[in-house]
Design a protein around this motif. Structure first.
Motif, PDB file in Angstrom:
ATOM      1  N   LEU A  30       0.835  -1.202   0.000  1.00  0.00           N
ATOM      2  CA  LEU A  30       0.000   0.000   0.000  1.00  0.00           C
ATOM      3  C   LEU A  30       0.872   1.255   0.000  1.00  0.00           C
ATOM      4  O   LEU A  30       1.930   1.285   0.625  1.00  0.00           O
ATOM      5  N   GLN A  57      -3.576   1.276  -4.700  1.00  0.00           N
ATOM      6  CA  GLN A  57      -3.455   0.765  -3.333  1.00  0.00           C
ATOM      7  C   GLN A  57      -3.015   1.950  -2.474  1.00  0.00           C
ATOM      8  O   GLN A  57      -1.871   2.380  -2.570  1.00  0.00           O
ATOM      9  N   MET A  78      -8.253  -0.210  -1.896  1.00  0.00           N
ATOM     10  CA  MET A  78      -7.573  -0.985  -2.929  1.00  0.00           C
ATOM     11  C   MET A  78      -8.557  -1.196  -4.068  1.00  0.00           C
ATOM     12  O   MET A  78      -9.694  -1.613  -3.846  1.00  0.00           O
TER      13      MET A  78
END
Lengths: 353, 831
Positions: free
Chosen positions: B535, B600, B627
């Motif tokens: 992420l 992300q 996401m």
């Protein structure tokens, strides 16, 4: 042909076959055919009883010699073939090593937090701790305790976002409130000094808010890192030395700094600090608007009024404070052309850092 | 504030090196924000002196001259030799001072000076005539300057043709610098030079007319509240003729960006910029009563009282504001901020009343902010206008008005100054001590005593010795309201001494240890985990739209109110956010609309909740993530699946591991309560009894409302709760030394039977020997398994810590497990 001659012939034939074996399987077949349980050479050993007694010793000797020779040859050929086969399989297994690897995507940190942590690390190294304060503040912490009482002209330096006061309080000026979005991280100074006795060596990073229209060089929400030192015998020279050290760590050892006298209500004497332009090295260019210098932070000796408001005796202690604009550092260090990119969440921007 | 150097140079000598001057201003606290050159012509035209004069070898009338232009000397080969200039004029001799247009100069009429050869002799410029310089018609010969003319000086500077205007940033603590005389004093202190104020000379020009009605009989002043108005003075001029201002004043005002209005208004502006004293001119006849008396009353405005200001706007006033009024006309001006329309000076005005006063700073500031009226006057009053010498500045003003507009100034019967002066509240000058050793100690430098005394004196302080040789007595001037404490004087001396001259040191404090708090360590772990989960950290606005949670379909029933801004920039940023998700969804939409499919993102940041009766809102730190798309684009050796619920859950499971969160459970999120999530793909996350937050796929309609494309997996967790639940230290567990026995088993169960149910049954039936159960396959096939059925295949591992298990032991335990799980869940074993 005598038996011995037969064996000699078999030996020669087998040795040739071994030498010519193409792979491990062919070699194994030769082994089974010749020296296996029912192999041709083994057969001679088994039929030894039928050999006339006077020839037995010679035949036995010949068979054994042949057997040993053949087995040795088998072993060495086996090793040779194995090597060759390994070579071949490796050759077949060669890949185009320029093909991309199997990557696990690692996430990235935001440029602003990256810089904030870099700054924090520099100061951690010289004995500072990190403090935090609320983003929604009262007028007291953002202005009053920082020596900028109501109607003080210095307040006009910062256009403030005011928040509806749910305790029912009212202010003398329409559209203002005792509750506001902090315009500077300096309020953390007051919180720290209220809670902690000197010596104090802290930095306080965080978001701040000012009523600026978002454009390439302004954001209504940005980040500052406040620094505060209160101890006995702190001098203006200490302030200079600390910030010079910081600038060199942050921007490189060849960068110079200069201190320009300025005004902030909560420090006196106050200064703005410039770092020499990294592009023209002080000659003056478009990036530094021809000055050779880039403004990087504001600082000063903590005003005695602030110390007194926090219960610290300014005759006993002195200190300094500074505030760095993180977005400013981002612009200077990374040439970010438009500050709004910092808040858009564009993956193509975020994944650069 | 704009400062004309030509004007400033009348009172103090400024350095000729402009860059050096600007740097010094910057370093001493007066920021130079802009430099504007007026009359930029005459670039490369300088003063020079004829060094030699020889006959041109090929001409009977031309001369080959060599002209010294000082620093600018250069010959053909670049050496610093006097310029060789071929000249046709006859009116000069060796030693004469002349004006030289060097190569590159452009003279009036776009006459460009180039390097040239005249009859074979190189010429590096031109000696100019007055006509060539555009200064008259004299073309008889070149211009000869007086013998004392400097050499090598830009001609524009020499002839004072051009002007340079600096745009200066005057910090709010320096009202004294908001005037030419104040800046002259500042520049004098910067360079240790004397400055000269024109005030005395201007006052001396004042002549009073004792034949007119005495001013103190024609004008009465009542100040109701001295704190609002410490001093109010009035003078009267009769018989003025309103008309245009003289050129010199127009030029002065134009240079600093002030348009000329008429001679009277211009003088009020001129005095404001010269001395920093705001003035107001009333049309006397419009404010006099029937008895011919103007009775000025300075008082608090009545609540709701109205006044039409000069700009034509009708203003409704509050009692916090101060007005200038008469008993008959009511409010005639808004004190310190703006005059009233009705008493304005017009072309017909002949008699005027000049107000010179000072008003309370804070109140002026509030008034101008409340009315949105910021004027040159209010700006000065809110910073502080000195009440001392107002009479002199007012005298200078009326003397100048008479000079430019005619008329006579009325004398007074009670004084010989021709003034009505109400002065109920004089400001006392602060009497301070300056402890030299303390100062030097705090600065970290030995700054000489003489320098301290000289600097403070030049700034207008009265400095004297005390009984203690280390201590000076300093009385600071009343025009410096910022010099009220000893520390204020330290700053003055330091900035004039130069901060760059202070030696840099590092604090030597003992017992200083840099530490990082538990919260920071927690954030570090969170950040590291999010990063290793792929992420990317982002930052979005803390601001929010009022209804953005409704747009997200988020249930706000049990949520505290949003924090409302009183003065938001726009409707999209009217309140403070209560969830990070809307901001992240906007970023998802931004990326998708820019052709970025794989997104992300995560953010660690505060959300805000208001509570009735509470002044300050509650701030909560949240960790949120979104996401969309997949982790990466498909590669030659990797085809990543699109994100779904389990990617979000996986991130949280990683966090659970990294933070060692105990007893974590994912519970089906109630669709009514979590209406922003897609039912059936939403979970609450608990650690023990504490709700950490939620994870799920955002409801497709909510995703659409944010112009993004579903599916978007998201989560939002409370950082404080995470911090309380996490276990910073972990216990050591022995690494197994005896072998494990692995058995695979597949349970065919109804769809309703969850993984969690099977795990619970297996764990309770497997006893101590069951080390782990790892789900490796979920399989559905209507034909083979039947409708509404699924096969859940687990790899079980049996192990004892203290011995090698026998197959009998394992078989027995496994049989028991299978039997119990089947009995409890209705499962069948798939063969």
């Amino acid at each position: 042909m005598s038996v011995v001659e037969e064996i000699q012939a078999l030996r020669t034939e087998t040795m040739d076959a071994i030498a010519g074996a193409a792979d491990s399987d062919a070699l194994n077949n030769i082994r089974i055919k010749v020296v296996g349980k029912s192999g041709t050479l083994t057969a001679y050993l088994r039929s030894m009883g039928q050999i006339p007694a006077d020839q037995r010793a010679e035949v036995g000797k010949t068979v054994n010699a042949a057997r040993n020779e053949i087995e040795e040859a088998l072993e060495s050929k086996k090793a040779e073939l194995k090597t060759a086969e390994l070579e071949a399989s490796m050759e077949a297994g060669a890949v185009d090593i320029t093909l991309p690897g199997r990557v696990q995507q690692m996430g990235t940190r935001h440029l602003i937090t990256r810089i904030t942590e870099e700054v924090a690390e520099i100061f951690l190294g010289i004995g500072y701790s990190v403090a935090h304060g609320p983003e929604v503040e009262t007028d007291f912490y953002n202005f009053e305790a920082l020596n900028a009482p109501a109607d003080h002209p210095s307040r006009s330096m910062q256009d403030t976002f005011y928040v509806v006061d749910r305790s029912g309080g009212h202010r003398a000026v329409k559209g203002e409130s005792d509750v506001l979005l902090r315009t500077q991280t300096s309020g953390v100074q007051v919180h720290v000094m209220e809670e902690q006795k000197p010596p104090i060596y802290i930095i306080a990073p965080g978001k701040v808010y000012r009523r600026d229209v978002a454009d390439p060089s302004h954001l209504p929400q940005f980040n500052q890192i406040e620094g505060l030192v209160v101890d006995k015998g702190i001098t203006f020279g200490d302030l200079k030395g600390t910030l010079e050290y910081f600038c060199k760590e942050m921007f490189g050892p060849d960068r110079k700094t200069r201190f320009r006298a300025h005004y902030f209500p909560f420090t006196e004497p106050s200064a703005e600090v410039d770092v020499s332009c990294g592009i023209c090295h002080g000659e003056g260019c478009r990036f530094c608007k021809g000055t050779g210098w880039l403004e990087i932070l504001g600082c000063g000796m903590v005003d005695p009024n602030v110390l007194v408001a926090c219960g610290i005796d300014p005759e006993e202690y002195s200190g300094f404070a500074f505030g760095v604009g993180v977005e400013r550092v981002a612009c200077l260090k990374y040439n970010v052309p438009d500050l709004r990119m910092l808040l858009e969440g564009d993956m193509r921007f975020l994944r650069q850092f | 504030m704009k400062v004309s150097l030509k004007w400033l140079n009348q009172y103090v000598e400024t350095p000729s090196d402009l860059k050096e001057f600007c740097d010094r201003l910057d370093l001493t606290g007066t920021g130079v924000e802009g430099v504007e050159k007026l009359g930029a012509a005459y670039d490369k035209v300088v003063t020079g002196q004829i060094v030699s004069k020889e006959k041109h070898p090929d001409s009977d009338h031309m001369w080959v001259t060599r002209v010294n232009v000082g620093q600018q000397n250069v010959d053909e080969n670049g050496n610093p030799e006097p310029l060789q200039i071929v000249c046709g004029a006859q009116n000069f001799n060796e030693g004469d001072h002349v004006v030289v247009a060097m190569i590159g100069a452009v003279l009036p009429g776009n006459f460009k000076i180039k390097k040239s050869k005249l009859r074979g002799i190189a010429s590096m410029g031109m000696n100019c005539s007055a006509r060539e310089l555009g200064m008259g018609n004299d073309h008889e010969g070149i211009m000869i300057l007086p013998e004392d003319a400097p050499i090598g000086m830009p001609f524009a500077d020499y002839a004072q043709l051009g002007d340079t205007v600096l745009d200066l940033e005057i910090t709010p603590n320096r009202p004294d610098c908001l005037s030419m005389v104040g800046m002259a004093r500042e520049v004098g202190a910067m360079y240790g030079k004397d400055y000269a104020s024109p005030l005395k000379a201007m006052v001396e020009k004042l002549e009073l007319d004792s034949s007119a009605t005495p001013v103190d009989e024609e004008v009465k002043i009542t100040i109701e509240d001295p704190t609002r108005c410490p001093r109010y003075t009035a003078r009267v001029i009769k018989g003025v003729k309103i008309g245009p201002s003289p050129d010199w004043m127009v030029e002065r005002l134009a240079a600093i960006g002030q348009r000329s209005i008429n001679n009277i208004v211009d003088v009020t502006n001129y005095i404001l910029f010269l001395f920093g004293q705001p003035l107001h001119a009333f049309d006397l006849n419009k404010i006099k009563n029937d008895e011919g008396v103007a009775h000025i009353v300075v008082r608090a405005a009545q609540e709701g009282e109205t006044l039409t200001t000069l700009d034509g706007e009708e203003r409704t006033l509050t009692s916090d504001m101060t007005v200038i009024s008469t008993p008959e006309a009511g409010a005639i001006a808004l004190a310190g901020v703006m005059g009233g329309l009705d008493s304005e000076v017009t072309e017909e005005t002949t008699d005027i009343l000049i107000e010179a006063a000072t008003f309370e700073a804070g109140r002026t500031s509030r008034t101008s902010r409340n009315l949105g009226l910021i004027s040159e006057s209010s700006m000065r009053y809110e910073r502080g206008v000195d009440d001392h010498d107002i009479d002199a500045r007012s005298a200078a003003a009326v003397a100048l008005m008479v000079e430019v507009a005619g008329g006579t100034v009325s004398a007074a019967s009670s004084n010989d100054a021709g003034i009505v002066d109400e002065y109920p509240l004089p400001t006392a000058a602060p009497d301070l001590q300056f402890r030299i050793p303390r100062f030097c100690g705090m600065m970290g430098a030995d700054i000489p005593r003489d320098f301290i005394v000289d600097s403070l004196t030049r700034l207008g302080c009265q400095v004297s010795e005390t009984d203690d040789a280390d201590v000076l007595r300093v009385v600071s001037p009343t025009y410096r309201p910022d010099l009220e404490r000893e520390i204020d004087l330290y700053e003055e001396v330091l900035r004039l001494y130069g901060m760059d001259r202070i030696e840099s040191t590092l604090p030597g404090g003992r017992g200083r240890i840099g530490t990082r708090s538990a919260l920071e360590h927690l954030r570090d772990k969170i950040n590291a985990t999010m990063q290793s989960c792929g992420l990317n950290e982002t930052m979005t606005y803390s601001f929010a739209e009022t209804d953005e949670l409704e747009k997200l379909r988020m249930n706000t029933e049990d949520m505290a109110d949003a924090v409302e801004l009183i003065n938001p920039m726009n409707a999209e940023q009217a309140v403070m956010r209560r969830s990070i998700i809307p901001g992240l969804l906007r970023s998802v939409a931004y990326n998708q609309s820019h052709g970025v499919a794989n997104i992300q993102l995560y953010e660690l940041g505060n959300v805000f909740f208001a509570h009735e009766g509470k002044q300050k809102p509650k701030e909560k730190e949240k960790l949120a993530g979104v996401m969309a798309g997949a982790m990466t684009a498909p590669a030659w050796n990797n085809a990543p699946a699109g994100f779904d619920f389990f990617d979000g859950k996986g991130v949280i499971e990683s966090l659970v591991r990294e933070l060692a969160l105990p007893k974590v459970r994912f519970k089906v999120a109630d669709p009514a309560q979590y209406s922003h999530l897609q039912p059936g793909r939403a979970a609450e996350v608990y650690s023990g009894g504490s709700l950490l937050g939620w994870v799920g796929e955002i409801h497709p309609l909510a995703v659409n409302a944010y112009d993004a494309e579903a599916p978007v997996v998201a989560f939002e967790l409370d950082v404080e709760v995470l911090g309380k639940a996490c276990r910073p230290a972990r216990d050591y567990v022995d690494v197994p030394t005896y072998p494990a026995v692995s058995i695979d088993v597949a349970f065919v169960v109804d769809e309703e039977v969850t993984h969690e149910m099977l795990m619970q049954r297996m764990q309770s039936a497997g006893g101590k020997l069951l080390e782990s159960a790892h789900l490796f396959d979920v399989y559905r096939d209507e034909e083979r398994l039947g409708a509404g059925k699924k096969s859940m295949a687990y790899a079980l591992s049996y192990r004892a810590a203290d011995r090698t298990l026998t197959s009998e032991e394992v078989d027995k335990q496994h049989e028991r497990l299978v039997k119990k799980v089947c009995a409890a869940t209705g499962a069948e074993i798939r063969g």
